[in-house]
Motif scaffolding. Structure first.
Motif, PDB file in Angstrom:
ATOM      1  N   CYS A 123       9.738  -2.055 -68.730  1.00 56.89           N
ATOM      2  CA  CYS A 123       8.856  -2.650 -69.618  1.00 56.89           C
ATOM      3  C   CYS A 123       7.982  -3.557 -69.025  1.00 56.89           C
ATOM      4  N   TYR A 124       6.606  -3.715 -69.536  1.00 59.49           N
ATOM      5  CA  TYR A 124       5.615  -4.946 -69.158  1.00 59.49           C
ATOM      6  C   TYR A 124       4.893  -5.141 -70.090  1.00 59.49           C
ATOM      7  N   GLY A 125       4.369  -6.471 -69.865  1.00 61.41           N
ATOM      8  CA  GLY A 125       3.297  -7.042 -70.675  1.00 61.41           C
ATOM      9  C   GLY A 125       1.942  -7.508 -69.815  1.00 61.41           C
ATOM     10  N   ASN A 126       1.312  -8.359 -70.568  1.00 58.52           N
ATOM     11  CA  ASN A 126      -0.027  -8.530 -69.668  1.00 58.52           C
ATOM     12  C   ASN A 126       0.512  -9.512 -68.804  1.00 58.52           C
ATOM     13  N   ARG A 127       1.625 -10.417 -68.762  1.00 54.94           N
ATOM     14  CA  ARG A 127       2.041 -11.392 -67.879  1.00 54.94           C
ATOM     15  C   ARG A 127       3.390 -11.326 -67.039  1.00 54.94           C
ATOM     16  N   THR A 128       4.303 -10.352 -67.600  1.00 57.42           N
ATOM     17  CA  THR A 128       5.439 -10.171 -66.959  1.00 57.42           C
ATOM     18  C   THR A 128       5.711  -8.669 -66.832  1.00 57.42           C
ATOM     19  N   LEU A 129       6.560  -8.354 -65.866  1.00 55.18           N
ATOM     20  CA  LEU A 129       7.171  -6.724 -65.756  1.00 55.18           C
ATOM     21  C   LEU A 129       8.780  -7.056 -65.447  1.00 55.18           C
ATOM     22  N   ASP A 145       2.389 -12.151 -54.184  1.00 57.02           N
ATOM     23  CA  ASP A 145       1.835 -13.188 -55.123  1.00 57.02           C
ATOM     24  C   ASP A 145       2.748 -13.575 -56.612  1.00 57.02           C
ATOM     25  N   ASN A 146       3.703 -12.540 -56.441  1.00 52.47           N
ATOM     26  CA  ASN A 146       4.299 -12.682 -57.975  1.00 52.47           C
ATOM     27  C   ASN A 146       5.611 -13.427 -57.543  1.00 52.47           C
ATOM     28  N   GLU A 147       5.792 -14.223 -58.771  1.00 55.48           N
ATOM     29  CA  GLU A 147       6.958 -14.832 -58.754  1.00 55.48           C
ATOM     30  C   GLU A 147       8.090 -13.832 -59.230  1.00 55.48           C
ATOM     31  N   GLN A 148       9.387 -13.934 -58.712  1.00 51.31           N
ATOM     32  CA  GLN A 148      10.302 -12.741 -59.166  1.00 51.31           C
ATOM     33  C   GLN A 148      11.571 -13.576 -59.371  1.00 51.31           C
ATOM     34  N   ILE A 149      12.126 -13.085 -60.593  1.00 56.32           N
ATOM     35  CA  ILE A 149      13.537 -13.543 -60.898  1.00 56.32           C
ATOM     36  C   ILE A 149      14.498 -12.184 -61.112  1.00 56.32           C
ATOM     37  N   GLY A 150      15.543 -12.381 -60.466  1.00 52.68           N
ATOM     38  CA  GLY A 150      16.491 -11.191 -60.542  1.00 52.68           C
ATOM     39  C   GLY A 150      17.981 -11.362 -60.961  1.00 52.68           C
ATOM     40  N   TYR A 151      18.702 -10.271 -61.298  1.00 48.05           N
ATOM     41  CA  TYR A 151      19.872 -10.336 -61.762  1.00 48.05           C
ATOM     42  C   TYR A 151      20.665  -9.128 -61.463  1.00 48.05           C
ATOM     43  N   PHE A 201       8.815  -9.779 -62.777  1.00 48.00           N
ATOM     44  CA  PHE A 201       7.951 -10.396 -62.063  1.00 48.00           C
ATOM     45  C   PHE A 201       6.638 -10.930 -62.925  1.00 48.00           C
ATOM     46  N   SER A 202       6.235 -12.123 -62.469  1.00 48.79           N
ATOM     47  CA  SER A 202       5.368 -12.682 -63.084  1.00 48.79           C
ATOM     48  C   SER A 202       4.147 -13.387 -61.977  1.00 48.79           C
ATOM     49  N   PRO A 203       2.697 -13.009 -62.145  1.00 46.18           N
ATOM     50  CA  PRO A 203       2.294 -11.941 -63.240  1.00 46.18           C
ATOM     51  C   PRO A 203       2.802 -10.749 -63.046  1.00 46.18           C
ATOM     52  N   LEU A 242       3.295  -0.577 -62.018  1.00 51.63           N
ATOM     53  CA  LEU A 242       2.896   0.185 -63.144  1.00 51.63           C
ATOM     54  C   LEU A 242       2.978   1.820 -63.067  1.00 51.63           C
ATOM     55  N   GLN A 243       2.932   2.034 -61.696  1.00 53.32           N
ATOM     56  CA  GLN A 243       2.956   3.507 -61.562  1.00 53.32           C
ATOM     57  C   GLN A 243       4.483   3.993 -61.682  1.00 53.32           C
ATOM     58  N   TYR A 244       5.246   3.261 -61.643  1.00 53.94           N
ATOM     59  CA  TYR A 244       6.765   3.586 -61.712  1.00 53.94           C
ATOM     60  C   TYR A 244       7.410   3.500 -63.340  1.00 53.94           C
ATOM     61  N   VAL A 245       6.530   3.479 -64.073  1.00 51.72           N
ATOM     62  CA  VAL A 245       6.934   3.243 -65.516  1.00 51.72           C
ATOM     63  C   VAL A 245       7.340   4.822 -65.901  1.00 51.72           C
ATOM     64  N   PHE A 246       8.341   4.965 -66.523  1.00 51.65           N
ATOM     65  CA  PHE A 246       8.665   6.524 -66.966  1.00 51.65           C
ATOM     66  C   PHE A 246       8.195   6.740 -68.441  1.00 51.65           C
ATOM     67  N   LYS A 247       6.864   6.890 -68.522  1.00 49.45           N
ATOM     68  CA  LYS A 247       6.341   7.158 -69.815  1.00 49.45           C
ATOM     69  C   LYS A 247       7.176   7.858 -70.901  1.00 49.45           C
TER      70      LYS A 247
END
Length: 115
Positions: free
Chosen positions: A23-29, A47-53, A98-100, A106-111
């Motif tokens: 899932c993604y939005g304007n500021r996160t993915l 350049d993106n901050e990354q938080i993982g679990y 990831f933010s931003p 985006l190429q890995y979104v399973f549409k």
């Protein structure tokens, strides 16, 4: 945007490392990684901050000069532009935000699973 659970749509980006953007939005993915035992994520930064679990498995994560073995339920933060890499000790599933928004992911979104 809504994402639906599916076992389809993963792309192998490196040997033993598969990715799917959930899932993604304007500021996160948010991305899910399927990691195979003994795979290596080479050192890199972005350049993106990354938080993982870590959902399952076991990995050794290196962020700048720190290293830690990560177990299910553990989480981490990779600051923007920090050098980081990982060794997959046991096959694993990890979620990362990831933010931003990482435009390259985006190429890995399973549409077909997006409503």
């Amino acid at each position: 945007m809504f994402g639906k659970k599916s076992d389809n749509g993963y792309t192998e980006v490196l040997p033993g490392i598969k990715i799917k953007t959930l899932c993604y939005g304007n500021r996160t993915l948010m991305t899910e990684f399927l990691l195979t035992k003994d795979a290596l994520l080479p050192e890199h930064s972005h350049d993106n901050e990354q938080i993982g679990y870590l959902v399952s498995g076991r990995i050794k994560l290196f962020i700048n000069d720190a290293a830690r073995v990560v177990h299910p339920g553990d989480s981490w933060n990779v600051p923007a532009n920090a050098k980081h890499r990982a060794e997959i000790l046991e096959s694993a599933v990890a979620l990362e935000v990831f933010s931003p928004c990482r435009e390259d992911y985006l190429q890995y979104v399973f549409k077909p699973d997006i409503e």
